[in-house]
Design an enzyme around this catalytic site. Sequence first.
Site, mmCIF file in Angstrom:
data_model
loop_
_atom_site.group_PDB
_atom_site.id
_atom_site.type_symbol
_atom_site.label_atom_id
_atom_site.label_comp_id
_atom_site.label_asym_id
_atom_site.label_seq_id
_atom_site.Cartn_x
_atom_site.Cartn_y
_atom_site.Cartn_z
ATOM 1 N N CYS A 71 -15.192 -41.970 -18.123
ATOM 2 C CA CYS A 71 -13.983 -42.376 -18.827
ATOM 3 C C CYS A 71 -13.243 -43.482 -18.081
ATOM 4 O O CYS A 71 -13.648 -44.631 -18.139
ATOM 5 C CB CYS A 71 -13.108 -41.160 -19.107
ATOM 6 S SG CYS A 71 -12.112 -41.405 -20.584
ATOM 7 N N HIS B 87 -16.791 -37.650 -21.839
ATOM 8 C CA HIS B 87 -16.790 -36.688 -20.728
ATOM 9 C C HIS B 87 -18.035 -35.792 -20.787
ATOM 10 O O HIS B 87 -18.000 -34.716 -21.393
ATOM 11 C CB HIS B 87 -15.536 -35.819 -20.790
ATOM 12 C CG HIS B 87 -14.297 -36.563 -20.438
ATOM 13 N ND1 HIS B 87 -13.820 -36.645 -19.150
ATOM 14 C CD2 HIS B 87 -13.448 -37.282 -21.201
ATOM 15 C CE1 HIS B 87 -12.721 -37.379 -19.145
ATOM 16 N NE2 HIS B 87 -12.478 -37.775 -20.365
ATOM 17 N N GLU C 72 -19.233 -33.932 -18.581
ATOM 18 C CA GLU C 72 -19.093 -32.688 -17.807
ATOM 19 C C GLU C 72 -18.821 -31.469 -18.684
ATOM 20 O O GLU C 72 -19.154 -30.344 -18.309
ATOM 21 C CB GLU C 72 -17.992 -32.828 -16.739
ATOM 22 C CG GLU C 72 -16.554 -32.948 -17.237
ATOM 23 C CD GLU C 72 -16.121 -34.366 -17.536
ATOM 24 O OE1 GLU C 72 -16.990 -35.222 -17.808
ATOM 25 O OE2 GLU C 72 -14.898 -34.632 -17.527
HETATM 26 N N1 GLN Z 1 -6.483 -43.262 -19.143
HETATM 27 C C1 GLN Z 1 -7.664 -43.686 -19.834
HETATM 28 C C2 GLN Z 1 -7.486 -43.654 -21.344
HETATM 29 O O1 GLN Z 1 -6.608 -42.988 -21.849
HETATM 30 C C3 GLN Z 1 -8.855 -42.870 -19.429
HETATM 31 C C4 GLN Z 1 -8.744 -41.421 -19.820
HETATM 32 C C5 GLN Z 1 -9.730 -40.533 -19.119
HETATM 33 O O2 GLN Z 1 -10.265 -40.898 -18.072
HETATM 34 N N2 GLN Z 1 -9.943 -39.363 -19.646
HETATM 35 O O3 GLN Z 1 -8.235 -44.273 -22.051
#
Ligand code: GLN
Length: 574
Positions: free
Chosen positions: A388, A513, A515
């Site tokens: 992310c 994600h 994970e």
């Molecule tokens: N802050 C970033 C966004 O909102 C990444 C979010 C994250 O890593 N889950 O896009």
Amino acid sequence: MKLRTKKKSPKYIFVTGGVLSSLGKGLTAASLGALLENRGLNITLMKMDPYLNVDPGTMNPFQHGEVFVTEDGAETDLDLGHYERFTNVSLKRENSVSAGQVYETVIAKERNGEYLGGTVQVIPHITDEIKQRVRKVAEGKDVAIIEIGGTVGDIESLPFLEAIRQFRFDAGEENVLFIHLTLVPFLGLSGELKTKPTQHSVQKLREIGIQPDLLLCRTDRFIPKDIRAKIALFCNINADLVITAKDVANIYEVPMMLYEQGLDEKICKKLGLSQRSRGLQKWAKVVETLSKPKAGPIQIGIVGKYVDLKESYKSVSEALVHAAIANQCSLDIQYIDSEKITASNVESLLGGLSGILVPGGFGNRGVEGKICAIRYARENQVPYLGICIGLQLAVIEFARHKCGIAKATSREFSNTGEFIIDLMEDQRRVARVGGSMRLGLYECKLTPGSLAEKVYGKRVIQERHRHRYEVNNHYRKVLEDSGIVFSGHNAEMGLVEMMEIKNHPYFLTCQFHPEFRSKPFSPHPLFVGLVKASVEKDQARGKSKPAGDSLKKNGSTRARLSRGGTKSQPSATL
Ligand code: GLN
């Protein structure tokens, strides 16, 4: 042909906790799920949190630990992660309930006039709403395991405890089981196991009208028969149903430890379930692999800003453990505070690592340190997995140092005008904070011939999201011309989902994600790939230790594998 005359009621197991928080109720519920599923029962799990937030999505990870995202995009308590990792259950929004949600529903009904002028009260309106949610989740299942967050004696938990007390009457005694998890500390000074905290905790529960059927006593050693008899006497329970929940070196030993004491057998007997035990071979194999690694320890650095509370990265660290099991190697996770990393100290802080991982994150604090770490991984051929924000920063790093866009940034961090990472049109109009990100499962197409495709071994994948910002398509061409590879796309929305670079042993990043979908029995390919590349890197530089270096002996791994709660520092191992 099967003839069914009467619809069978699901069985309900309520898990409460006493004495202290962080005793491992979540893992206990998850392990119980694993044991019952192993008997062929169709189960589900549910978490009830007494706080007033509607969901943990708006909570600081330092306070609450990780936010676990379900397939349908609910932001939930991290215990749901344990439930999914330990079982085959796929959880949904309704499997995580908070007091905030319950009150929100009841108040909305009141505003709609649904209570026909009646006085709206905790009993029966709040308790009815709680009970109705439990029944809905259990529909069509053999067994529903419901964990009540918090500790018995907290003011906030009372409506939930009252609701489950009533539940036994509604559903019938034969269909409901109360399990209470307490602490039986060993006092070194007197050399004794102390039962008083457990006695008091059960008294508290009985004051509310709940008589536990089974006690799980968290301790550092097996509780001898005479102490169990004493607990049984004071707590009004059969001594057979006082079970030791002993500390173990890693959480995947919990199902086996409980199985060896016949926990599932006892529960099935109590609830009149006739399914036979099938042995627990697959869990035994996991424990065996963890205790006899063939390579390692490899050192993976998790570079983030929530490193003081390791629960913030729970699913990430567990996914690494699953990948280590798949690679039969031992693992040492180093949590590195990104705020401390600078261009001048990056070599000394990260030089010894076998692999680097930048997990999800929000806000601009610690961002420059993460960029230093990513640059270090890229330039020094260190295996890297970016999740992310770990993708977003990898793209920014590349734009700055390989494409000459010195002011490259994300609209989330600063206002330089060069928004390589930006908000999508529909996100710009969002004013509400809670539940407003791109959340849940989305499809992603992988580029043929890419590392992503090779690692996944397929062309189309589905992964869970939780973010607001995206790679800005205006910059895609200039980045690609400089050698960046966008190897995963959401075709429908025209968005970048994965990015990698060439001529590197393993530099793979994703907007989603991974994970959240990793389990000990189906480790996630992106993590397996990172660990494999890290083992190879160590072997190439002659660092990997020979086989037989037990994972259990490794101090930092032990700490990481501890069974912790959600609010405080990781607790002692279970
Ligand atoms: N802050 C970033 C966004 O909102 C990444 C979010 C994250 O890593 N889950 O896009």
